[in-house]
Design an enzyme around this catalytic site. Structure first.
Site, PDB file in Angstrom:
ATOM      1  N   ASP A 117     -44.689  -3.991  10.288  1.00  0.00           N
ATOM      2  CA  ASP A 117     -43.897  -2.975  10.986  1.00  0.00           C
ATOM      3  C   ASP A 117     -42.901  -3.695  11.897  1.00  0.00           C
ATOM      4  O   ASP A 117     -42.540  -4.835  11.622  1.00  0.00           O
ATOM      5  CB  ASP A 117     -44.816  -2.029  11.763  1.00  0.00           C
ATOM      6  CG  ASP A 117     -44.258  -0.618  11.869  1.00  0.00           C
ATOM      7  OD1 ASP A 117     -43.194  -0.458  12.486  1.00  0.00           O
ATOM      8  OD2 ASP A 117     -44.872   0.339  11.347  1.00  0.00           O
ATOM      9  N   GLY A 171     -41.303  -7.708   8.049  1.00  0.00           N
ATOM     10  CA  GLY A 171     -41.523  -6.636   9.015  1.00  0.00           C
ATOM     11  C   GLY A 171     -40.359  -5.675   9.012  1.00  0.00           C
ATOM     12  O   GLY A 171     -39.590  -5.604   8.054  1.00  0.00           O
ATOM     13  N   HIS A 172     -40.219  -4.934  10.116  1.00  0.00           N
ATOM     14  CA  HIS A 172     -39.159  -3.925  10.212  1.00  0.00           C
ATOM     15  C   HIS A 172     -38.095  -4.300  11.240  1.00  0.00           C
ATOM     16  O   HIS A 172     -37.306  -3.447  11.653  1.00  0.00           O
ATOM     17  CB  HIS A 172     -39.757  -2.556  10.550  1.00  0.00           C
ATOM     18  CG  HIS A 172     -40.623  -1.990   9.469  1.00  0.00           C
ATOM     19  ND1 HIS A 172     -41.285  -0.793   9.593  1.00  0.00           N
ATOM     20  CD2 HIS A 172     -40.941  -2.464   8.234  1.00  0.00           C
ATOM     21  CE1 HIS A 172     -41.983  -0.551   8.489  1.00  0.00           C
ATOM     22  NE2 HIS A 172     -41.783  -1.555   7.658  1.00  0.00           N
ATOM     23  N   GLY A 173     -38.105  -5.553  11.716  1.00  0.00           N
ATOM     24  CA  GLY A 173     -37.065  -5.994  12.614  1.00  0.00           C
ATOM     25  C   GLY A 173     -37.420  -5.833  14.075  1.00  0.00           C
ATOM     26  O   GLY A 173     -38.581  -5.650  14.446  1.00  0.00           O
TER      27      GLY A 173
END
Length: 343
Positions: free
Chosen positions: A217, A239-241
């Site tokens: 995430d 991940g999502h940054g």
């Protein structure tokens, strides 16, 4: 202020309080042993160290240990350090760790706290990830985070490894002058809802420095009330940054402001640097003074994104626009490659 000077200042401030010669509280002196449950040993060692009138250090030496959910608190009478050189394992059963705040290892209400060492906190999250149905179930079960750092001041977490958390790896709440330096956070890209570091209602010089985060995430997410935050020299991915938000879902949220993200590398993620707010929601607190600078993107789907219709799993309405005002946002020298198809 230069980051190295800032860390040096923290160390020097500890030294002036006598931390150079701490009293040692080894968990083995409190009944702790490798390949055993050290919940009671660690809790008792903490109580003794926290009550010391001079600087103290709790030591968890090399070895493999089990520990149940623990919640250790101050105020302590002098600076206190927990040095972990072993591997600490959580139960694989997600239902065994769910305390009131869903945090496996919690530290709270302490000034001049240090968590250090080369140790590993292994959340054993594989079973929890397979049971995570939050994408289609709004009342899904919450699972425990690896760490909760709550209401700490003038404190530092350095060199620790957080592995395979069942939920977020690290949650920071109500902290001031708090630094992460040299942290490693690791979980597979497929691990659901395993944000690396989530910061909320924390201010006055909170830093994430020289840290490596690979997870399923957001590598770092900044919640409501995050102010004067620095994220520097962080490697993120998968991940999502690195995200500001999500914000606006709840009423009476505090403003999020004065954020610097600099000299980071974001690789093989869904997003790079992102601001996200909820539509059709009551929150109105502003987001302002955001600086994203000198950051490299490597194979990132959305390198820069401001999303004011953030609605994961379509569990909200987009009929009413977000009420969050976003202002004074600077993206400077963001460069690299994207996996997005050319338009």
């Amino acid at each position: 202020m230069d980051m190295k000077l800032s860390i040096t200042a923290i160390v020097l401030s500890f030294a002036t309080l006598g931390i150079a010669q701490p009293n040692i509280f080894d968990i083995k002196s409190f009944g702790g042993a490798s390949n055993a449950d050290i919940t009671m040993a660690f809790t008792n060692a903490w109580k003794a160290a926290c009550g010391s009138t001079t600087a103290s250090k709790v030591i968890i030496p090399r070895g493999i240990y089990k520990i149940h959910a623990v919640d250790v608190k101050g105020p302590c009478k002098a600076p206190i350090e927990v040095q972990v050189d072993g591997t600490i394992q959580a139960s694989q059963n997600p239902d065994e760790l769910n305390d009131a705040s869903y945090q496996w290892v919690k530290f709270g209400y302490v000034d001049y706290f240090t968590l250090s060492g080369k140790g590993v906190f292994d959340g054993n999250g594989e079973t929890a990830w397979t049971q995570n149905d939050c994408g289609k179930n709004s009342t899904c079960k919450r699972r425990s985070m690896n760490f909760g750092f709550n209401f700490l001041k003038l404190s530092i977490v350095q060199d620790i490894i957080s592995k395979d958390s069942k939920n977020f790896h690290v949650n920071v709440l109500g902290c001031t002058n708090f630094t992460f330096d040299g942290l490693t956070i690791t979980a597979p890209a497929t691990s659901k809802n395993t944000d690396g570091i989530h910061i909320g209602r924390s201010t006055d010089d909170v830093k994430v420095l020289n840290t490596n985060i690979s997870t399923g995430d957001d590598c770092i997410s900044l919640g409501q009330g995050s102010r004067q935050i620095t994220v520097q020299n962080v490697n993120c991915g998968p991940g999502h940054g690195i995200s500001v938000g999500s914000l606006g879902k709840n009423p009476k949220e505090e403003a999020t402001e004065h954020v610097l993200v600099k000299n980071c590398t974001i690789s093989n993620t869904d997003n790079g640097v992102r601001i996200k707010t909820w539509p059709s929601s009551p929150g109105t607190s502003p987001i302002t003074d955001m600086h994203f600078e000198d950051t490299i993107m490597v194979n990132v789907l959305n390198p820069v994104i401001i999303d004011q219709e953030y609605c994961p799993w379509n569990q909200c309405s987009k009929q009413v626009p977000s009420k969050i005002k976003i202002s004074k946002v600077i993206f400077k020298n963001i460069r690299g490659t994207t996996t997005a198809a050319a338009v």
